[in-house]
Design a protein around this motif. Structure first.
Motif, PDB file in Angstrom:
ATOM      1  N   VAL A 182       9.132   4.058  -9.201  1.00 20.14           N
ATOM      2  CA  VAL A 182       9.694   5.033  -8.647  1.00 20.14           C
ATOM      3  C   VAL A 182      11.029   4.685  -8.539  1.00 20.14           C
ATOM      4  O   VAL A 182      12.003   4.640  -8.825  1.00 20.14           O
ATOM      5  N   THR A 185      13.029   4.156 -11.629  1.00 17.96           N
ATOM      6  CA  THR A 185      13.054   5.343 -11.698  1.00 17.96           C
ATOM      7  C   THR A 185      14.474   5.444 -11.043  1.00 17.96           C
ATOM      8  O   THR A 185      15.209   6.024 -11.876  1.00 17.96           O
ATOM      9  N   GLU A 205       9.457  10.653 -13.247  1.00 22.93           N
ATOM     10  CA  GLU A 205       9.389  10.742 -11.779  1.00 22.93           C
ATOM     11  C   GLU A 205       8.751  11.639 -11.897  1.00 22.93           C
ATOM     12  O   GLU A 205       8.521  11.739 -10.400  1.00 22.93           O
TER      13      GLU A 205
END
Length: 536
Positions: A182, A185, A205
């Motif tokens: 995460v 990203t 995502e």
């Protein structure tokens, strides 16, 4: 051997052997052993070795009277429960009768002996002893049952602790790499990607969010089972929350070509007392479910007032879709854990089978009821009602405000942060994220190293991981709060962890952290906590 099937032993004590023989013949019957003695001095030993239950004792005997033998039996713990009947002549005075009964005898037989009366009295005593034995047997069985139950409870407690520790560890082990995904990203999305790369980031995502949802569902289901979910009611704007949820989910519906709209009754109270996190969780689960099972058409949300009084309002929420519908044979099963509709048409949509189970139990925790109406190829409506206390004012939805400001995060220039994190990838992500806001960052790989760095440097805030080797974050926090120089003891500490077990959060807060951040986290939430705790 069961106590009730064990023979009952009776002893007759009389210095007359003729009396002994006559009484013995009268009392002989199945299930009874009759012993006799014309020597009272040996009776105590006989009663102990033969486990005598009833003793018929003559009062007047040479060497030792029946009263003396009675007192001897009652004074010994091994024979104190022997039931004693005294045998004597009709000339006995009231004082003598009182003496025998007061010493522990249960009755008298008067000479000349009436064998029918002897039979009747002994029969009643035999019945009483059988009852006593049944009670003793049941008490023993109860003790065994209690022992087994206690052992089962202890095993259940141990199993619960093992399960909780396992889930905490699994949560940490899954969320730690997920936090890195995460985080990377989020960093890549701001690094000037071309359209193809940007689409790849969106897919990454989406996948990481889906994986996080599965982990959360498993943990949530366990915490509800363990009674760890506690509602935290607060004054809130329910119409505002409902609108925010609808606006948040509309783009997701639009991606599938679905129209999502909502209707809010004008009579809905301005503020109620409820747990906004759980209300939002229920709504988002139902809307996600509707989007998933609706190939085309629309989703309509509504919030209405069912009843209202001076103190409470019963609100009705509904999520209606124009999707596939649910077979009547499956409607009673959809709220059960791990249950999915056994049809390839629905199975292609996937899922853990936990979402609706969690929704139902959360609604019930709120004192509400959830219902479903569905027609195949026409659509499904999930609705739930609950009573809420009216409130005078509300609070803002902090998380929604944070998400709205992700793209406009301000610089935190001149802030010095000590990052305490043992995972190299998460170190990289957190450092780059902080540096994007012009934060100066030092890194320690465990609590002991952090204590050393705090002694020689000044920081504005500590970002402390919970699980680390050598010294974990909770122990390090305690030492900062108790062993550091006075001016450093109050440094703001944010504890962040990939485990979301409630007792771990409480342990961190009790140790002295100022705030808690769950991995994976969104940059805006970290930014706001840094800004608030340092006054930047």
């Amino acid at each position: 051997m069961h106590l009730s099937s064990k023979p009952i032993n009776i002893i007759i004590v009389d210095d007359s052997t003729d009396n002994l023989e006559v009484i013995k013949q009268v009392l002989e019957r199945p299930g009874v052993n009759i012993l006799t003695s014309d020597s009272p001095v040996e009776v105590l030993d006989i009663c102990i070795t033969a486990e005598i239950s009833i003793a018929l004792i003559d009062v007047k005997m040479p060497v030792m009277s029946g009263y003396d033998l009675l007192n001897q039996l009652k004074a010994n713990p091994q024979t104190e429960n022997v039931v004693v009947i005294l045998m004597t002549g009709f000339s006995m005075s009231a004082d003598e009768v009182f003496l025998g009964l007061n010493s522990g005898a249960v009755d008298y037989l008067f000479k000349p002996l009436d064998m029918h009366i002897i039979n009747a009295k002994v029969n009643s005593l035999l019945t009483m002893i059988h009852y006593q034995r049944d009670i003793e047997q049941k008490n023993k069985e109860l003790e065994y049952f209690q022992s087994d139950l206690y052992q089962a409870v202890e095993e259940a407690k141990r199993g619960k602790i093992i399960k909780e520790n396992f889930l905490a560890n699994m949560s940490h082990e899954i969320r730690t790499p997920l936090n890195a995904i995460v985080g990377i990203t989020n960093l890549l999305k701001t690094s000037g990607l071309n359209p193809i790369q940007h689409k790849m980031m969106e897919l990454m995502e989406f996948s990481s969010t889906a994986l996080l949802g599965i982990v959360n569902d498993i943990l949530e289901s366990f915490q509800i089972d363990a009674g760890k979910i506690i509602l935290k009611p607060e004054s809130m704007d329910i119409a505002g929350l409902f609108k925010t949820v609808g606006d948040t989910m509309r783009p997701l519906a639009a991606e599938k070509g679905l129209l999502l709209d909502y209707e809010i009754d004008t009579a809905v109270p301005a503020f109620i007392r409820a747990d906004p996190l759980r209300v939002k969780q229920v709504l988002m689960n139902l809307i996600n479910n509707a989007i998933k099972f609706t190939p085309k058409g629309r989703i309509d949300l509504s919030l209405k007032v069912a009843t209202v009084s001076s103190t409470h309002a019963v609100l009705a929420f509904s999520v209606k879709d124009s999707g596939l519908g649910i077979p009547q044979s499956a409607i009673n099963k959809i709220f059960e854990r791990f249950e999915q509709i056994e049809d390839k048409t629905w199975q292609k949509f996937g899922g853990t089978g936990l979402g609706l189970s969690i929704v139902k139990r959360l609604v019930e925790l709120m004192g509400g009821k959830i219902e479903v109406e569905s027609e195949l190829n026409t659509g499904t409506t999930f609705s739930f009602t609950s009573s809420f206390e009216l409130a005078g004012h509300g609070v803002t939805d902090e998380e929604d405000q944070l998400r709205a400001s992700f793209n406009t995060l301000s610089d935190l220039t001149d802030m010095m942060v000590l990052l305490v994190e043992d995972n190299k990838i998460n170190q990289f992500v957190a450092v780059r994220m902080l540096q994007n806001w012009n934060v100066k960052v030092d890194v320690a790989e465990n609590g002991l190293e952090a204590l050393h760095m705090l002694k020689i440097n000044n920081y504005d805030l500590v970002l402390m991981d919970t699980h680390m080797p050598v010294m974990n974050g909770i122990e390090a926090t305690r030492k900062i709060r108790t062993e550091m120089p006075e001016h450093k003891r109050k440094i703001p500490i944010i504890s962040f962890s990939a485990s979301v077990i409630e007792h771990e959060k409480k342990e961190a807060m009790d140790a002295g952290v100022n705030d808690f951040l769950e991995k994976p986290f969104q940059p805006g939430i970290l930014h706001e906590k840094l800004r608030r705790l340092t006054g930047s």
